[in-house]
Design an enzyme around this catalytic site. Structure first.
Site, PDB file in Angstrom:
ATOM      1  N   GLY A  91      20.559   1.536  -2.131  1.00  0.00           N
ATOM      2  CA  GLY A  91      19.879   1.311  -0.851  1.00  0.00           C
ATOM      3  C   GLY A  91      20.496   0.256   0.044  1.00  0.00           C
ATOM      4  O   GLY A  91      20.482   0.394   1.267  1.00  0.00           O
ATOM      5  N   ASP A 139       9.008  -4.210  -1.025  1.00  0.00           N
ATOM      6  CA  ASP A 139       7.802  -3.393  -0.931  1.00  0.00           C
ATOM      7  C   ASP A 139       6.723  -3.981  -1.848  1.00  0.00           C
ATOM      8  O   ASP A 139       6.067  -4.946  -1.499  1.00  0.00           O
ATOM      9  CB  ASP A 139       8.198  -1.952  -1.290  1.00  0.00           C
ATOM     10  CG  ASP A 139       7.070  -0.948  -1.114  1.00  0.00           C
ATOM     11  OD1 ASP A 139       6.160  -1.210  -0.331  1.00  0.00           O
ATOM     12  OD2 ASP A 139       7.108   0.112  -1.773  1.00  0.00           O
ATOM     13  N   LYS A 173       7.794  -4.877   3.812  1.00  0.00           N
ATOM     14  CA  LYS A 173       6.480  -4.217   3.997  1.00  0.00           C
ATOM     15  C   LYS A 173       5.445  -5.160   3.399  1.00  0.00           C
ATOM     16  O   LYS A 173       5.056  -5.007   2.241  1.00  0.00           O
ATOM     17  CB  LYS A 173       6.448  -2.920   3.182  1.00  0.00           C
ATOM     18  CG  LYS A 173       6.917  -1.674   3.885  1.00  0.00           C
ATOM     19  CD  LYS A 173       6.550  -0.469   3.022  1.00  0.00           C
ATOM     20  CE  LYS A 173       7.445   0.713   3.283  1.00  0.00           C
ATOM     21  NZ  LYS A 173       7.271   1.779   2.296  1.00  0.00           N
ATOM     22  N   PHE A 220       6.465   5.299   4.901  1.00  0.00           N
ATOM     23  CA  PHE A 220       7.684   5.597   4.157  1.00  0.00           C
ATOM     24  C   PHE A 220       8.832   5.822   5.137  1.00  0.00           C
ATOM     25  O   PHE A 220       8.816   6.756   5.934  1.00  0.00           O
ATOM     26  CB  PHE A 220       7.503   6.800   3.230  1.00  0.00           C
ATOM     27  CG  PHE A 220       8.636   6.902   2.251  1.00  0.00           C
ATOM     28  CD1 PHE A 220       8.643   6.116   1.107  1.00  0.00           C
ATOM     29  CD2 PHE A 220       9.723   7.718   2.499  1.00  0.00           C
ATOM     30  CE1 PHE A 220       9.717   6.149   0.219  1.00  0.00           C
ATOM     31  CE2 PHE A 220      10.799   7.775   1.621  1.00  0.00           C
ATOM     32  CZ  PHE A 220      10.781   6.989   0.476  1.00  0.00           C
ATOM     33  N   ASP A 246      16.452   5.890   1.339  1.00  0.00           N
ATOM     34  CA  ASP A 246      16.551   7.318   1.037  1.00  0.00           C
ATOM     35  C   ASP A 246      15.211   7.948   0.709  1.00  0.00           C
ATOM     36  O   ASP A 246      14.236   7.277   0.388  1.00  0.00           O
ATOM     37  CB  ASP A 246      17.447   7.518  -0.185  1.00  0.00           C
ATOM     38  CG  ASP A 246      16.761   7.057  -1.472  1.00  0.00           C
ATOM     39  OD1 ASP A 246      16.299   5.908  -1.523  1.00  0.00           O
ATOM     40  OD2 ASP A 246      16.648   7.866  -2.424  1.00  0.00           O
ATOM     41  N   ARG A 290      20.408   8.489   3.707  1.00  0.00           N
ATOM     42  CA  ARG A 290      20.970   7.135   3.680  1.00  0.00           C
ATOM     43  C   ARG A 290      21.963   6.927   4.818  1.00  0.00           C
ATOM     44  O   ARG A 290      22.197   5.806   5.239  1.00  0.00           O
ATOM     45  CB  ARG A 290      21.678   6.880   2.344  1.00  0.00           C
ATOM     46  CG  ARG A 290      20.731   6.832   1.140  1.00  0.00           C
ATOM     47  CD  ARG A 290      21.424   6.129  -0.010  1.00  0.00           C
ATOM     48  NE  ARG A 290      20.813   6.338  -1.321  1.00  0.00           N
ATOM     49  CZ  ARG A 290      19.846   5.581  -1.836  1.00  0.00           C
ATOM     50  NH1 ARG A 290      19.336   4.595  -1.134  1.00  0.00           N
ATOM     51  NH2 ARG A 290      19.371   5.822  -3.032  1.00  0.00           N
TER      52      ARG A 290
END
Ligand code: IMP
Ligand code: MG
Length: 188
Positions: free
Chosen positions: A48, A107, A135, A156, A163, A169
């Site tokens: 990521g 997250d 987040k 999301f 991804d 990505r």
């Protein structure tokens, strides 16, 4: 014309230009904090953080060494797995070095809780964390990042490294994936 992947988004949250400007500012902030150090080790959590790390390190005004860690939290759906799995480990010894850990998004906090705990045991001189997105409303484990690109709502998102099932990505912007494309019924 809308690029093909962008048509899978319900909306764009952060444009390419907006990301670029914020990454510039983050790199300046980081260069300032570490200005007295000879070198720092950047550890990127892949896959990521690949695009973010690539852009960020080229704007940091200091000598760096780069290493990567591979952690898996989501497999092919949008719900996090309870325990992030460490799939690979570091090549560089970090004992006594200044370490900057880079990820795409903070997250629930589970990935960082796990990785930071592991890295601290290796005895770095200092350890700071940089995330592009935070987040905040989703935290299950209290965790504070030292450098944050953007605080975002609980949706999301995909693009710029983020991804869904390894796709999107390479989107240049970050956007919210259309709900009907998340966890399609045939996958349940
Ligand atoms: P945490 O362990 O729950 O903090 O999750 C961190 C990891 O979950 C990130 O490195 C991402 O790979 C993934 N993740 C969390 N939210 C999203 C999202 O909205 N889109 C894509 N990946 C996400
Ligand atoms: Mg991911």
């Amino acid at each position: 014309m809308t690029p093909p992947l962008e048509s899978d988004l319900s909306h764009v949250l952060l444009t390419e230009e907006c990301i670029r400007r914020r990454v510039d500012a983050l790199a300046r902030e980081i260069s300032e904090v570490y200005r007295d150090e000879d070198e720092i080790i950047v550890i990127s959590i892949i896959n990521g953080a690949i695009p973010f790390t690539a852009d960020l390190i080229r704007r940091i005004d200091l000598p760096i060494r780069l290493d990567c860690l591979r952690v898996s939290t989501y497999r092919d759906d949008t719900r996090p797995h309870r325990n992030p799995e460490l799939i690979d480990t570091l090549r560089l010894p970090i004992k006594g070095h200044h370490v900057l850990l880079v990820d795409d998004i903070l997250d629930t906090g589970r990935t960082f809780a796990r990785v930071v705990n592991l890295l601290k045991k290796m005895g770095p001189a200092s350890l700071r964390v940089c995330v592009l997105l935070d987040k905040i409303g989703r935290r299950e484990i209290p965790f504070h990042a030292d450098f944050v690109g953007f605080k975002i709502p609980d949706e999301f998102v995909v693009g710029y490294g983020l991804d869904f099932a390894e796709r999107y990505r390479n989107l240049r912007c970050i956007g919210v994936l259309r709900p009907e494309l998340q966890n399609p019924p045939e996958w349940q």
